[in-house]
Design an enzyme around this catalytic site. Structure first.
Site, mmCIF file in Angstrom:
data_model
loop_
_atom_site.group_PDB
_atom_site.id
_atom_site.type_symbol
_atom_site.label_atom_id
_atom_site.label_comp_id
_atom_site.label_asym_id
_atom_site.label_seq_id
_atom_site.Cartn_x
_atom_site.Cartn_y
_atom_site.Cartn_z
ATOM 1 N N SER A 161 49.340 40.495 39.100
ATOM 2 C CA SER A 161 48.105 40.242 38.038
ATOM 3 C C SER A 161 47.267 39.585 38.077
ATOM 4 C CB SER A 161 49.155 40.207 36.265
ATOM 5 O OG SER A 161 48.122 39.048 36.153
ATOM 6 N N TYR A 187 54.040 32.779 33.077
ATOM 7 C CA TYR A 187 53.577 34.314 33.687
ATOM 8 C C TYR A 187 53.010 33.946 35.031
ATOM 9 C CZ TYR A 187 52.088 39.441 34.043
ATOM 10 O OH TYR A 187 51.713 40.270 34.069
#
Length: 314
Positions: A161, A187
Site C-alpha cells: 500500500s 499498518y
C-alpha cells in the site's frame, strides 16, 4: 533502478484485471489468493480463473469463500475454483494450510490484510496488523517454498500500500510494546514489510525460479476499511501528504496484482514495487506516489527476514 530499467506497461490506473490478463493463457497453472472472498481478492481470483488457472481461495470465512467460488465459476465457466481455510493471524492455521498443499504452486497472491485496527494482539503477543499482513504471509510463503520451487518460474505477489510511506520497520519496537500504539503507523510498518519481503525473497529464491514483487493496488472501498471512518481516512491521507483519493473499482484495484502475477514483461523480475500497472519510481516528498527508499533497502530486507524467522520459531 534507473528510468531506463523501470518496467512500464500499456496499462493504466483505469485498466481492469480482465484487461490486464486478456490474451494470457494460465491453463495448467495453480494459484492461491489469500483473502480471495472479499474486495480485490475476488476480482484477482476471477481474472486468474478466467484465464484458465486453478484457483484456491484461502479464506477465514468458508461460507463467503464458497459463495465467491460459485460466483466465479458461474462468470468464468472455470470449475477449478477451490476453497480452503486460512487465518493468517493463527500460525496453526497457516501450518495446516501449507501441510495440506500438494503438488506445484505457480502463483501465490498474498492479498489478505487488516487495516488500521484498534490495538489487538495475537496469543503470542504480536501486534495484529504486523502478525496478519506480514508474519502470516511470511509463514505461508516460506511454508509453500517447495511447491513454488517445483512449479518452475513461480511468482509471489505481495499486496502492499502507499501507506508504507507512513513508517519504516521500527526494529527496536515492532510490536508497540514500548511506544504508544498508533493504528496507521502499525499498518504502514506492515505494508513496508510486504515490500521488503519481496526484496529478500527474490534474492534468496531466484535460483529456484521464484520471483516476488510488491504492489499498491490503489484506493478501493472494501471491507478492508471496516475499522476506518471517512473522517479518519481523509485525515490519514492528508497526514501522508495526499490531497485525496481517486477511488478505483474492485476490478481496477485488482489489475496491478494480476499484472504482477501474469505479465510476460515481469518474467524473471523480482524485488520491485508497482502501482497503477507500472513499476513505481522513488517517492517524491509531499505525494502518495512512488516507493520509499527504506522499503527497497536490501539490508533492512535481510534483517526483517531474520527477525521474522526467529519470531516464528519461538
Amino acid at each position: 533502478m534507473t528510468e531506463s530499467t523501470r518496467i512500464t506497461t500499456p496499462f493504466t490506473a483505469e485498466s481492469t484485471a480482465a484487461e490486464v490478463v486478456d490474451g494470457i493463457d494460465l491453463t495448467g497453472r495453480r494459484a492461491v489468493v489469500t483473502g480471495g472472498a472479499s474486495g480485490i481478492g475476488i476480482e484477482t481470483a476471477r481474472a486468474l480463473a478466467g484465464a484458465g488457472a486453478e484457483v484456491t481461495l484461502a479464506v477465514r470465512d468458508l461460507g463467503a469463500g464458497e459463495r465467491t467460488a460459485n460466483d466465479i465459476v458461474a462468470t468464468t465457466g472455470n470449475k477449478q475454483v477451490l476453497v480452503a481455510p486460512l487465518d493468517l493471524a493463527d500460525q496453526a492455521s497457516v501450518a495446516a494450510f501449507t501441510a495440506a498443499w500438494d503438488g506445484p504452486l505457480h502463483l501465490l497472491v498474498n492479498n489478505a490484510g487488516v487495516m488500521a485496527s484498534p490495538e489487538t494482539r495475537t496469543p503470542e503477543g504480536w501486534e495484529l496488523q504486523f502478525a496478519t499482513n506480514h508474519l502470516g504471509h511470511f509463514a505461508l510463503a516460506t511454508g509453500l517454498h517447495r511447491a513454488l520451487a517445483a512449479a518452475g518460474g513461480a511468482r509471489v505477489v505481495s499486496v502492499s500500500s502507499s501507506a508504507h510511506l507512513r513508517s519504516p520497520i521500527v526494529f527496536e519496537d515492532i510490536h508497540f510494546r514500548e511506544r504508544v500504539y498508533e493504528p496507521w503507523s502499525a499498518y504502514g510498518q506492515s505494508k513496508t514489510a510486504n515490500v521488503l519481503f519481496g526484496v529478500e525473497a527474490t534474492r534468496r529464491w531466484e535460483s529456484d525460479g521464484i520471483t516476488v514483487n510488491a504492489l499498491m493496488p490503489g484506493g478501493i472501498r472494501t471491507n478492508l476499511q471496516r475499522h476506518v471512518s471517512q473522517e479518519d481516512l481523509d485525515r490519514a491521507v492528508a497526514a501522508a501528504g495526499g490531497s485525496g483519493i481517486t477511488w478505483k473499482t474492485p476490478e481496477q484495484g485488482a489489475a496491478t496484482s494480476v499484472l504482477v502475477a501474469t505479465s510476460p514483461l515481469l518474467e524473471g523480475v523480482g524485488g520491485r514495487y508497482f502501482e497503477d500497472c507500472d513499476e513505481a519510481g522513488p517517492n517524491q516528498p509531499g505525494t502518495r506516489k512512488g516507493v520509499a527508499a527504506y522499503a527497497l533497502d536490501p539490508e533492512a530486507a535481510a534483517r526483517l527476514w531474520q527477525v521474522s524467522a526467529e519470531t516464528l520459531a519461538r
